[in-house]
Write a protein that holds these residues in place. Structure first.
Motif, PDB file in Angstrom:
ATOM      1  N   GLY A 119     -38.434 -75.562 129.257  1.00  0.00           N
ATOM      2  CA  GLY A 119     -37.263 -75.035 129.059  1.00  0.00           C
ATOM      3  C   GLY A 119     -37.304 -73.394 128.982  1.00  0.00           C
ATOM      4  N   SER A 120     -35.936 -72.960 129.134  1.00  0.00           N
ATOM      5  CA  SER A 120     -35.965 -71.442 128.657  1.00  0.00           C
ATOM      6  C   SER A 120     -36.065 -70.982 127.403  1.00  0.00           C
ATOM      7  CB  SER A 120     -34.568 -71.014 129.285  1.00  0.00           C
ATOM      8  OG  SER A 120     -33.780 -71.687 128.632  1.00  0.00           O
ATOM      9  N   ASP A 121     -36.061 -71.925 126.454  1.00  0.00           N
ATOM     10  CA  ASP A 121     -36.272 -71.747 124.983  1.00  0.00           C
ATOM     11  C   ASP A 121     -37.590 -71.454 124.915  1.00  0.00           C
ATOM     12  OD1 ASP A 121     -36.487 -74.199 125.298  1.00  0.00           O
ATOM     13  OD2 ASP A 121     -35.736 -74.992 123.619  1.00  0.00           O
ATOM     14  N   VAL A 122     -38.257 -72.177 125.325  1.00  0.00           N
ATOM     15  CA  VAL A 122     -39.933 -72.155 125.261  1.00  0.00           C
ATOM     16  C   VAL A 122     -40.666 -70.874 125.912  1.00  0.00           C
ATOM     17  CG1 VAL A 122     -42.172 -73.121 125.520  1.00  0.00           C
ATOM     18  CG2 VAL A 122     -40.302 -74.541 125.032  1.00  0.00           C
ATOM     19  N   ILE A 123     -39.769 -70.406 127.117  1.00  0.00           N
ATOM     20  CA  ILE A 123     -40.393 -69.449 127.648  1.00  0.00           C
ATOM     21  C   ILE A 123     -39.816 -68.279 126.927  1.00  0.00           C
ATOM     22  CG2 ILE A 123     -39.760 -68.154 129.916  1.00  0.00           C
ATOM     23  CD1 ILE A 123     -39.797 -70.998 131.333  1.00  0.00           C
ATOM     24  N   GLN A 124     -38.805 -68.230 126.164  1.00  0.00           N
ATOM     25  CA  GLN A 124     -38.073 -67.218 125.248  1.00  0.00           C
ATOM     26  C   GLN A 124     -39.290 -66.982 124.278  1.00  0.00           C
ATOM     27  OE1 GLN A 124     -35.931 -64.882 125.736  1.00  0.00           O
ATOM     28  NE2 GLN A 124     -36.159 -63.842 123.668  1.00  0.00           N
ATOM     29  N   ALA A 125     -39.839 -67.900 123.927  1.00  0.00           N
ATOM     30  CA  ALA A 125     -41.015 -67.899 122.596  1.00  0.00           C
ATOM     31  C   ALA A 125     -42.035 -67.061 123.060  1.00  0.00           C
ATOM     32  CB  ALA A 125     -41.336 -69.320 122.432  1.00  0.00           C
ATOM     33  N   TYR A 126     -42.263 -66.906 124.346  1.00  0.00           N
ATOM     34  CA  TYR A 126     -43.447 -65.810 124.700  1.00  0.00           C
ATOM     35  C   TYR A 126     -42.899 -64.683 124.755  1.00  0.00           C
ATOM     36  CZ  TYR A 126     -46.300 -69.720 126.429  1.00  0.00           C
ATOM     37  OH  TYR A 126     -46.946 -70.779 126.339  1.00  0.00           O
ATOM     38  N   ARG A 127     -41.645 -64.208 124.713  1.00  0.00           N
ATOM     39  CA  ARG A 127     -41.295 -62.884 124.259  1.00  0.00           C
ATOM     40  C   ARG A 127     -41.327 -62.521 122.876  1.00  0.00           C
ATOM     41  NH1 ARG A 127     -38.515 -61.526 128.972  1.00  0.00           N
ATOM     42  NH2 ARG A 127     -37.726 -63.102 130.214  1.00  0.00           N
ATOM     43  N   ASP A 128     -40.880 -63.767 122.023  1.00  0.00           N
ATOM     44  CA  ASP A 128     -40.650 -63.583 120.811  1.00  0.00           C
ATOM     45  C   ASP A 128     -41.925 -63.698 119.538  1.00  0.00           C
ATOM     46  OD1 ASP A 128     -38.253 -63.121 121.350  1.00  0.00           O
ATOM     47  OD2 ASP A 128     -37.493 -65.392 120.847  1.00  0.00           O
ATOM     48  N   ILE A 129     -42.742 -64.535 120.096  1.00  0.00           N
ATOM     49  CA  ILE A 129     -43.754 -64.667 118.869  1.00  0.00           C
ATOM     50  C   ILE A 129     -45.235 -64.121 119.492  1.00  0.00           C
ATOM     51  CG2 ILE A 129     -44.977 -66.712 117.785  1.00  0.00           C
ATOM     52  CD1 ILE A 129     -42.796 -68.553 118.578  1.00  0.00           C
ATOM     53  N   PRO A 130     -45.682 -63.055 118.774  1.00  0.00           N
ATOM     54  CA  PRO A 130     -47.065 -62.469 119.302  1.00  0.00           C
ATOM     55  C   PRO A 130     -48.165 -63.406 119.014  1.00  0.00           C
ATOM     56  CG  PRO A 130     -45.795 -61.186 117.605  1.00  0.00           C
ATOM     57  CD  PRO A 130     -44.656 -62.409 117.722  1.00  0.00           C
ATOM     58  N   SER A 131     -48.189 -64.283 118.054  1.00  0.00           N
ATOM     59  CA  SER A 131     -49.455 -65.493 117.808  1.00  0.00           C
ATOM     60  C   SER A 131     -49.320 -66.205 118.774  1.00  0.00           C
ATOM     61  CB  SER A 131     -49.282 -65.699 116.482  1.00  0.00           C
ATOM     62  OG  SER A 131     -48.036 -66.510 116.026  1.00  0.00           O
ATOM     63  N   LEU A 132     -48.472 -66.580 119.830  1.00  0.00           N
ATOM     64  CA  LEU A 132     -48.254 -67.572 120.719  1.00  0.00           C
ATOM     65  C   LEU A 132     -49.324 -66.945 121.765  1.00  0.00           C
ATOM     66  CD1 LEU A 132     -47.427 -70.478 121.719  1.00  0.00           C
ATOM     67  CD2 LEU A 132     -45.347 -69.017 122.587  1.00  0.00           C
ATOM     68  N   THR A 133     -50.241 -67.664 122.050  1.00  0.00           N
ATOM     69  CA  THR A 133     -51.261 -67.139 122.940  1.00  0.00           C
ATOM     70  C   THR A 133     -50.820 -66.972 124.277  1.00  0.00           C
ATOM     71  OG1 THR A 133     -52.319 -69.339 122.960  1.00  0.00           O
ATOM     72  CG2 THR A 133     -53.408 -67.683 121.342  1.00  0.00           C
ATOM     73  N   SER A 134     -51.497 -66.080 124.959  1.00  0.00           N
ATOM     74  CA  SER A 134     -51.424 -65.833 126.461  1.00  0.00           C
ATOM     75  C   SER A 134     -51.905 -66.767 127.450  1.00  0.00           C
ATOM     76  CB  SER A 134     -51.546 -64.422 126.698  1.00  0.00           C
ATOM     77  OG  SER A 134     -50.598 -63.622 125.934  1.00  0.00           O
ATOM     78  N   HIS A 135     -51.968 -67.901 127.140  1.00  0.00           N
ATOM     79  CA  HIS A 135     -52.457 -69.183 128.044  1.00  0.00           C
ATOM     80  C   HIS A 135     -51.704 -70.296 127.941  1.00  0.00           C
ATOM     81  CE1 HIS A 135     -55.111 -72.682 128.443  1.00  0.00           C
ATOM     82  NE2 HIS A 135     -55.168 -72.000 129.857  1.00  0.00           N
ATOM     83  N   LEU A 136     -51.456 -70.800 129.367  1.00  0.00           N
ATOM     84  CA  LEU A 136     -50.639 -72.010 129.354  1.00  0.00           C
ATOM     85  C   LEU A 136     -51.382 -72.903 130.310  1.00  0.00           C
ATOM     86  CD1 LEU A 136     -48.093 -73.813 128.507  1.00  0.00           C
ATOM     87  CD2 LEU A 136     -46.840 -72.617 130.450  1.00  0.00           C
ATOM     88  N   HIS A 137     -51.510 -74.334 129.723  1.00  0.00           N
ATOM     89  CA  HIS A 137     -52.163 -75.162 130.617  1.00  0.00           C
ATOM     90  C   HIS A 137     -50.854 -76.054 131.263  1.00  0.00           C
ATOM     91  CE1 HIS A 137     -54.933 -77.897 132.578  1.00  0.00           C
ATOM     92  NE2 HIS A 137     -54.485 -78.955 132.082  1.00  0.00           N
ATOM     93  N   LEU A 138     -50.725 -75.826 132.448  1.00  0.00           N
ATOM     94  CA  LEU A 138     -49.486 -76.336 133.101  1.00  0.00           C
ATOM     95  C   LEU A 138     -49.709 -77.413 134.373  1.00  0.00           C
ATOM     96  CD1 LEU A 138     -46.230 -76.493 132.436  1.00  0.00           C
ATOM     97  CD2 LEU A 138     -46.196 -74.607 134.093  1.00  0.00           C
ATOM     98  N   PRO A 139     -50.039 -78.659 134.021  1.00  0.00           N
ATOM     99  CA  PRO A 139     -50.605 -79.335 135.211  1.00  0.00           C
ATOM    100  C   PRO A 139     -49.492 -79.341 136.320  1.00  0.00           C
ATOM    101  CG  PRO A 139     -50.933 -80.398 133.109  1.00  0.00           C
ATOM    102  CD  PRO A 139     -50.017 -79.355 132.742  1.00  0.00           C
ATOM    103  N   VAL A 140     -49.896 -79.231 137.543  1.00  0.00           N
ATOM    104  CA  VAL A 140     -49.074 -79.127 138.661  1.00  0.00           C
ATOM    105  C   VAL A 140     -49.535 -80.459 139.508  1.00  0.00           C
ATOM    106  CG1 VAL A 140     -50.469 -77.806 140.178  1.00  0.00           C
ATOM    107  CG2 VAL A 140     -48.166 -77.910 140.457  1.00  0.00           C
TER     108      VAL A 140
END
Ligand code: 5AD
Ligand code: SF4
Length: 446
Positions: free
Chosen positions: A249-270
């Motif tokens: 959701g857009s709320d989780v995507i927003q968390a990437y803007r707001d939370i510096p400790s949220l790491t810059s990696h996402l495992h997103l199985p397609v």
């Protein structure tokens, strides 16, 4: 003290369950051993996601039961995990000397189960089975911390069990039951406990983390949980797995803007780049929707590193479908991926599609092509890191050379560089000098 040997196959949920089993049995005087022949209790925590990991159980059990037979002291042998849940009584019938079979939902009851199954006479067996599923009201998550978490840099924390999705290839809903979210308060207590043990990287785990809390009135959503974990003093990095693209959701995507400790990696199985195949897999997103989610994530966190899972040779997958998977791999530029040939699993809905089976040779050829292209992309992306300086959380020394330490970037890339053990647990700035398929090489930290 009695000794317990636990062999773990499968995913992060199993790794976590093994930690809980070992913590719970610690109360009954069991201490972990790495030598199976020394153990009074041997547990194999199994995986049934594909046929290959399932087969590992049988060769392991052969060895374990031989030890039980040849010792002049009582040895208890148990099968846990997803094969235990799936096969249950059949395992006890097939292996008459096997003492205990228990599914993932029975982990919190492991102490009672082991004492019921343990015979005091060498070689004797009392067969005990527990494959009951518990529901939302009755399921309790074990709260004991894995003793091995002491001194570790990172640790898993489970936030939910089971899965309500019905991906047609997948056995997990059968082996791990309905989704139950763990109360957020309990999660935060565990996170604080781990931080007090010295852990600074928390990986929240669940089968479909994005649907966390949605069935429980008043519970935090997954995005809110991320903000709450980030507030805990001492949590330097937050990771999570696994996400379902439909529920990103857009709320989780927003968390990437707001939370510096949220790491810059996402495992997103397609799983596949073809909308037709995705429909038959009942994934409930299209190729276009997946690409939109990726674009939104990159907009929120431009340096985000993406990894994924692919299944090739799903029933009915045409050459054109497979080409769409290949072009999706290029379009996204996944830093890494796990890819598998479709493996028919007992009781899964995709078995009905098997009349359109892809031949094993064709599936193998597709897998080889996909993996080759992935290696090229990984190599190119890693090579492009040369000349950059990255923050690395140091995890340990290299297996081959004690003057080299290794750790991960926020984007989950493995970095090897000169250093010593005292750096473990620290985040240091490392200039990158070279990038290979699976890792980066750095110079001494700045
Ligand atoms: N066959 C092949 N791969 C599978 N996976 C899950 N079930 C199967 C199956 N029946 C893969 C998916 C999933 C990963 C954990 O394992 O890609 O994301
Ligand atoms: Fe294997 Fe799935 Fe069970 Fe994990 S949940 S152990 S991947 S079958």
């Amino acid at each position: 003290m009695k000794k317990v040997f636990i062999q773990t196959f499968g995913c992060q949920m199993n790794v976590y369950d093994t930690g809980k089993i070992s913590a719970l049995l610690g109360h009954d005087g069991y201490e972990p051993t790495r030598v199976m022949a020394d153990a009074d209790l041997i547990i194999v925590n199994t995986c049934s996601i594909r046929e290959k990991p399932e087969l590992k159980l049988h060769s392991f059990l052969g060895d374990a039961l031989k030890i039980k037979r040849n010792q002049d002291r009582p040895v208890t042998v148990a099968v846990a995990g997803c094969v235990a849940q799936q096969e249950g009584d059949k395992l006890l019938k097939r292996y008459r000397e096997l003492d205990l079979v228990f599914g993932p939902d029975a982990v919190p009851r492991v102490r009672d189960l082991v004492s019921a199954a343990r015979s005091e006479a060498p070689g004797a067996t009392r067969q005990v089975l527990d494959t009951k599923f518990l529901d939302l009201e009755t399921y309790a998550f074990a709260s004991d911390l894995d003793p091995a978490s002491k001194g570790q840099v990172g640790s898993f924390v489970t936030i939910q069990k089971g899965c309500d999705n019905k991906c047609t290839f997948c056995i997990v809903p059968t082996t791990r039951g309905k989704e139950v979210s763990r109360p957020s308060e309990e999660i935060l207590v565990e996170v604080r406990g781990l931080v007090a043990n010295g852990v600074c990287e928390i990986t929240l785990i669940g089968q479909n983390v994005n649907s966390y809390g949605l069935k429980v009135p008043g519970e935090l959503t997954f995005a809110q949980l991320l903000y709450a974990v980030a507030e805990v003093q001492g949590v330097e990095r937050i990771r999570y797995t696994t996400s379902h693209p439909r529920d990103m959701g857009s709320d989780v995507i927003q968390a990437y803007r707001d939370i510096p400790s949220l790491t810059s990696h996402l495992h997103l199985p397609v799983q596949s780049g073809s909308t037709g195949v995705l429909r038959r897999m009942k994934r409930f997103y299209t190729r276009e929707r997946y690409l939109e989610v990726v674009a939104a994530l990159r907009d929120a966190r431009p340096d985000i590193v993406l990894s994924t899972d692919f299944i090739v040779g799903f029933p009915g997958e045409t050459d054109a479908d497979f080409e769409e998977t290949m072009t999706l791999l290029d379009a996204v530029g996944f830093a890494s991926s796990f890819s598998f040939k479709y493996s028919p699993r007992p009781g899964t809905p995709a078995l009905k599609l098997l009349k359109d089976e892809v031949s094993p040779e064709l599936a193998q050829a597709r897998l080889m092509r996909l993996q080759e292209r992935q290696r090229e992309i990984s190599r190119e992306l890693n090579a492009a890191m040369a000349g950059k300086t990255v923050d690395v959380l140091v995890e340990g020394t290299s297996r081959y050379d004690e003057s080299v330490v290794c750790g991960r970037t926020s984007g989950f890339q493995m970095v090897n560089f000169p250093g010593s053990l005292d750096l473990v647990g620290q985040t240091v700035s490392v200039p990158i000098i070279a990038g290979f398929t699976n890792s980066l090489r750095g110079e001494a930290p700045l």
